[in-house]
Design a protein around this motif. Structure first.
Motif, PDB file in Angstrom:
ATOM      1  N   PHE A 293       0.833  -1.014   0.223  1.00 14.98           N
ATOM      2  CA  PHE A 293      -0.048   0.120   0.103  1.00 14.98           C
ATOM      3  C   PHE A 293       0.713   1.384  -0.133  1.00 14.98           C
ATOM      4  O   PHE A 293       2.137   1.347   0.618  1.00 14.98           O
ATOM      5  N   ASN A 294       0.483   2.274  -0.769  1.00 15.84           N
ATOM      6  CA  ASN A 294       1.112   3.622  -0.825  1.00 15.84           C
ATOM      7  C   ASN A 294      -0.221   4.615  -0.574  1.00 15.84           C
ATOM      8  O   ASN A 294      -1.056   4.404  -1.437  1.00 15.84           O
ATOM      9  N   PRO A 295      -0.417   5.506   0.165  1.00 15.34           N
ATOM     10  CA  PRO A 295       0.667   5.716   1.242  1.00 15.34           C
ATOM     11  C   PRO A 295       0.665   4.533   2.538  1.00 15.34           C
ATOM     12  O   PRO A 295      -0.309   3.559   2.306  1.00 15.34           O
ATOM     13  N   PRO A 296       1.565   4.384   3.146  1.00 13.25           N
ATOM     14  CA  PRO A 296       1.361   3.014   4.000  1.00 13.25           C
ATOM     15  C   PRO A 296       0.556   3.186   5.331  1.00 13.25           C
ATOM     16  O   PRO A 296       0.156   4.193   5.455  1.00 13.25           O
ATOM     17  N   LEU A 297       0.026   1.975   5.281  1.00 14.76           N
ATOM     18  CA  LEU A 297      -0.894   1.932   6.441  1.00 14.76           C
ATOM     19  C   LEU A 297      -0.123   1.954   7.651  1.00 14.76           C
ATOM     20  O   LEU A 297       0.896   1.593   8.078  1.00 14.76           O
ATOM     21  N   THR A 298      -1.030   2.540   9.014  1.00 17.36           N
ATOM     22  CA  THR A 298      -0.409   2.556  10.110  1.00 17.36           C
ATOM     23  C   THR A 298      -0.526   1.380  11.053  1.00 17.36           C
ATOM     24  O   THR A 298       0.159   0.937  11.743  1.00 17.36           O
ATOM     25  N   GLY A 299      -1.562   0.266  10.476  1.00 13.27           N
ATOM     26  CA  GLY A 299      -1.805  -0.972  11.183  1.00 13.27           C
ATOM     27  C   GLY A 299      -3.153  -1.013  11.607  1.00 13.27           C
ATOM     28  O   GLY A 299      -3.646  -2.063  12.078  1.00 13.27           O
ATOM     29  N   ARG A 300      -3.815   0.267  11.861  1.00  8.38           N
ATOM     30  CA  ARG A 300      -4.934   0.332  12.664  1.00  8.38           C
ATOM     31  C   ARG A 300      -6.406   0.207  11.649  1.00  8.38           C
ATOM     32  O   ARG A 300      -7.495   0.124  12.113  1.00  8.38           O
ATOM     33  N   GLU A 301      -6.080   0.397  10.492  1.00  9.09           N
ATOM     34  CA  GLU A 301      -6.949   0.446   9.202  1.00  9.09           C
ATOM     35  C   GLU A 301      -7.940  -0.947   9.461  1.00  9.09           C
ATOM     36  O   GLU A 301      -7.105  -1.721   9.270  1.00  9.09           O
ATOM     37  N   VAL A 302      -9.192  -0.707   9.239  1.00  6.21           N
ATOM     38  CA  VAL A 302     -10.326  -1.580   8.838  1.00  6.21           C
ATOM     39  C   VAL A 302     -10.991  -1.141   7.738  1.00  6.21           C
ATOM     40  O   VAL A 302     -11.425   0.206   7.585  1.00  6.21           O
ATOM     41  N   HIS A 303     -11.745  -1.628   6.919  1.00  2.00           N
ATOM     42  CA  HIS A 303     -12.788  -1.101   6.132  1.00  2.00           C
ATOM     43  C   HIS A 303     -13.823  -0.466   6.847  1.00  2.00           C
ATOM     44  O   HIS A 303     -14.386  -1.010   7.542  1.00  2.00           O
ATOM     45  N   ASP A 304     -14.427   0.611   6.247  1.00  2.00           N
ATOM     46  CA  ASP A 304     -15.371   1.190   6.670  1.00  2.00           C
ATOM     47  C   ASP A 304     -16.761   0.662   5.872  1.00  2.00           C
ATOM     48  O   ASP A 304     -16.320  -0.115   5.007  1.00  2.00           O
ATOM     49  N   PRO A 305     -17.790   1.069   6.141  1.00  5.19           N
ATOM     50  CA  PRO A 305     -19.089   0.450   5.402  1.00  5.19           C
ATOM     51  C   PRO A 305     -18.864   0.523   3.984  1.00  5.19           C
ATOM     52  O   PRO A 305     -19.421  -0.190   3.108  1.00  5.19           O
ATOM     53  N   GLU A 306     -18.200   1.440   3.269  1.00  2.92           N
ATOM     54  CA  GLU A 306     -17.831   1.694   1.705  1.00  2.92           C
ATOM     55  C   GLU A 306     -16.841   0.791   1.123  1.00  2.92           C
ATOM     56  O   GLU A 306     -16.558   0.946   0.248  1.00  2.92           O
ATOM     57  N   GLY A 307     -16.023   0.347   2.203  1.00  2.00           N
ATOM     58  CA  GLY A 307     -14.972  -0.409   1.942  1.00  2.00           C
ATOM     59  C   GLY A 307     -13.665   0.171   1.701  1.00  2.00           C
ATOM     60  O   GLY A 307     -12.545  -0.353   1.259  1.00  2.00           O
ATOM     61  N   VAL A 308     -13.636   1.456   2.405  1.00  2.00           N
ATOM     62  CA  VAL A 308     -12.579   2.264   2.249  1.00  2.00           C
ATOM     63  C   VAL A 308     -11.765   2.156   3.684  1.00  2.00           C
ATOM     64  O   VAL A 308     -12.304   1.870   4.730  1.00  2.00           O
ATOM     65  N   TYR A 309     -10.337   2.166   3.571  1.00  2.00           N
ATOM     66  CA  TYR A 309      -9.403   2.271   4.394  1.00  2.00           C
ATOM     67  C   TYR A 309      -9.421   3.755   4.825  1.00  2.00           C
ATOM     68  O   TYR A 309      -8.894   4.634   3.919  1.00  2.00           O
TER      69      TYR A 309
END
Length: 127
Positions: A106-122
Motif C-alpha cells: 500500500f501507498n501511502p503506507p498503512l499505520t496498522g489500525r485500518e479496517v474497511h469502513d461501510p464503503e470498503g474504504v481504509y
C-alpha cells in the motif's frame, strides 16, 4: 535494516482478523519505508467489497484461487502468480473460491489500525 518474520506478527496487534480476510502487517508506516507490506489471507467462499479511495495497492497471489470484479467493469481470475494493481482507486469485489494468500503493498503506507469502513474504504490515518 529491518528484519521480521511472520511468526513474530501472528497473534499480535499487527495481525488483523476479520470475517473475510486476515492481514498480517509486516511493514507499516512506522517502519519508514514509504509503503506498507502485508501477508494477507482471503478466506475461502467469501466476497469483500473494497474501495481504496485513499491508497493505491498492488497485490500478488501466491496461493489459492478467486477473482476480482471491478464494479461496473471487468472480472479477472486470480491464481498463484497473478498480480493486480489498483492504480485508479477502483471499487471492486474480491471473491475467494479457496483460501488465497496474497502479498499486498500500500501507498501511502498503512499505520496498522485500518479496517474497511461501510464503503470498503481504509481511512487515511495521519500519525
Amino acid at each position: 535494516m529491518i528484519v521480521k518474520h511472520l511468526d513474530h506478527i501472528v497473534n499480535t496487534e499487527d495481525d488483523i482478523d476479520t470475517s473475510t480476510w486476515n492481514s498480517r502487517r509486516l511493514l507499516l508506516k512506522k517502519d519508514g519505508m514509504g509503503f506498507s507490506m502485508h501477508d494477507t489471507l482471503i478466506k475461502a467462499g467469501t466476497e469483500t467489497s473494497i474501495w481504496y479511495r485513499n491508497h493505491v495497492e498492488a497485490v500478488y497471489c501466491v496461493e489459492g484461487e478467486g477473482e476480482i470484479e471491478v464494479v461496473d467493469g471487468e472480472t479477472y481470475p486470480i491464481r498463484p502468480g497473478t498480480l493486480y494493481a489498483l492504480d485508479g482507486h477502483e471499487k471492486h469485489l474480491l471473491r475467494a473460491k479457496s483460501q488465497m494468500r496474497m502479498v499486498c503493498v500500500f501507498n501511502p503506507p498503512l499505520t496498522g489500525r485500518e479496517v474497511h469502513d461501510p464503503e470498503g474504504v481504509y481511512p487515511l490515518i495521519e500519525d
